[in-house]
Enzyme design. Structure first.
Site, PDB file in Angstrom:
ATOM      1  N   SER A 163       0.830  -1.200   0.000  1.00  0.00           N
ATOM      2  CA  SER A 163       0.000   0.000   0.000  1.00  0.00           C
ATOM      3  C   SER A 163       0.869   1.256   0.000  1.00  0.00           C
ATOM      4  O   SER A 163       1.678   1.460  -0.900  1.00  0.00           O
ATOM      5  CB  SER A 163      -0.962  -0.030   1.197  1.00  0.00           C
ATOM      6  N   ASP A 182     -10.723  -4.571  -3.162  1.00  0.00           N
ATOM      7  CA  ASP A 182     -10.121  -3.423  -2.483  1.00  0.00           C
ATOM      8  C   ASP A 182     -11.093  -2.252  -2.427  1.00  0.00           C
ATOM      9  O   ASP A 182     -11.516  -1.734  -3.459  1.00  0.00           O
ATOM     10  CB  ASP A 182      -8.840  -3.003  -3.210  1.00  0.00           C
ATOM     11  N   HIS A 205      -8.307  -5.256   0.598  1.00  0.00           N
ATOM     12  CA  HIS A 205      -7.032  -4.546   0.665  1.00  0.00           C
ATOM     13  C   HIS A 205      -5.999  -5.296   1.515  1.00  0.00           C
ATOM     14  O   HIS A 205      -6.187  -5.509   2.715  1.00  0.00           O
ATOM     15  CB  HIS A 205      -7.259  -3.153   1.242  1.00  0.00           C
TER      16      HIS A 205
END
Length: 323
Positions: free
Chosen positions: A92, A209, A265
């Site tokens: 991320s 996500d 995610h």
């Protein structure tokens, strides 16, 4: 004769050690997280055991909340074990730190492969969710006031890669990080050269996500300027067609690999880790990886008809916060 056999065995052992050596790898954790997160620790240990490489997680700041406010890590030059080169894994926001190291860092150890999981490479259109704590409430309040103000840009790391499609002029004027990283305003040939020097760029998008808006930013896809109505695949954006950072050059050389995994995610299965990440940590990656989704012809023409994939068992969460 005995001496000769000893010498031969020594040479064979030395040759085996050289041919099976794999470069070390470094993991940059995501927003509001830390290296001691059990999922990240397990992930790093698994890859280290499977690849035979030494793995290191680099703390972005001094812990969980500092990762919001300290977007760079400076330890890499001090790590002698990385001097011959290393592979980088970004989680991320960790991808933005990692790319900053690749593009901005002078005289740093060379990065061979960048393996990106849920990286907000083209920007995000809203603040990543972090919870209901006081820091998150403060962050949300500040953003509502003026996301591109000098104060917010200086004190809140995610603000540096928030790109509001309907406010591009202020984004380019006020956003301090992403326009520089992506060479959007002032083209820096050194940044482009360094990014284009990667041997492989592995981009992993998460099917479910909901943290990254849009999720296709993981593949450098993004909204067109002035609109939220659709998401452009990377090869239809100016970043690609005008090759601001060398993405097109990497792609045309077959060095961009696109993978999609089924989780939310940073939720990834061990089977997906073995299939999409492990091969790029091995020393014989050029022969190990026989299939890749690379070149402009294999970028999705749109994101409306993406393939659906089944959810595998045994997933690992690479983020400590839940919602």
């Amino acid at each position: 004769m005995k001496f000769t056999l000893i010498l031969i065995n020594f040479l064979l052992f030395t040759l085996h050690s050289i041919t099976t050596y794999s470069l070390p790898f470094v993991v940059f954790h995501g927003i509001s997280d830390k290296c001691s997160n059990g999922g990240i620790t397990h992930f790093t240990e698994l890859l280290s055991n499977w690849s035979g490489s030494s793995g290191h997680c680099i703390e972005i700041g001094n812990g969980e909340w500092d990762s919001w406010f300290m977007p760079f890590a400076k330890q890499l030059k001090k790590m002698s074990e990385l001097s011959e080169g290393y592979n980088m894994i970004g989680l991320s926001q960790g991808n933005m730190v990692g790319r900053g190291v690749i593009e901005f860092c002078d005289d740093g150890p060379p990065v061979r492969n960048l393996i990106s999981l849920a990286g907000p490479h083209a920007g995000i259109a809203s603040i990543p969710f972090c919870g209901s704590g006081i820091w998150c409430i403060l962050a949300d309040s500040l953003l509502k006031l003026a996301i591109y103000s000098n104060f917010i840009q200086a004190h809140l790391a995610p603000a540096g890669y928030i790109k509001i499609p309907t406010d591009i002029a202020n984004y380019r004027k006020g956003c301090k990080f992403l326009p520089v990283l992506n060479n959007e305003v002032h083209r820096n040939s050194t940044y482009k050269k360094r990014f284009a020097s990667l041997e492989n760029l592995v981009l992993i998008m998460f099917e479910k996500d909901e943290i990254l808006v849009p999720k296709q930013t993981s593949w450098f896809g993004y909204y067109p300027d002035g609109s939220f109505t659709t998401v452009l695949p990377a090869h239809k954006t100016k970043l690609y067609t005008e090759d601001w950072i060398g993405l097109k050059k990497l792609d045309e050389a077959g060095k961009v690999k696109l993978f999609k995994v089924c989780g939310s995610h940073l939720e990834i299965s061990t089977s997906e880790i073995k299939k999409n990440i492990l091969p790029y940590l091995l020393d014989n990656v050029s022969t190990t990886v026989t299939k890749s989704r690379s070149s402009g012809l294999l970028w999705p023409s749109s994101f409306d008809d993406e393939e659906k994939i089944l959810t595998p068992a045994k997933t690992i969460s690479l983020r400590s916060w839940k919602f």
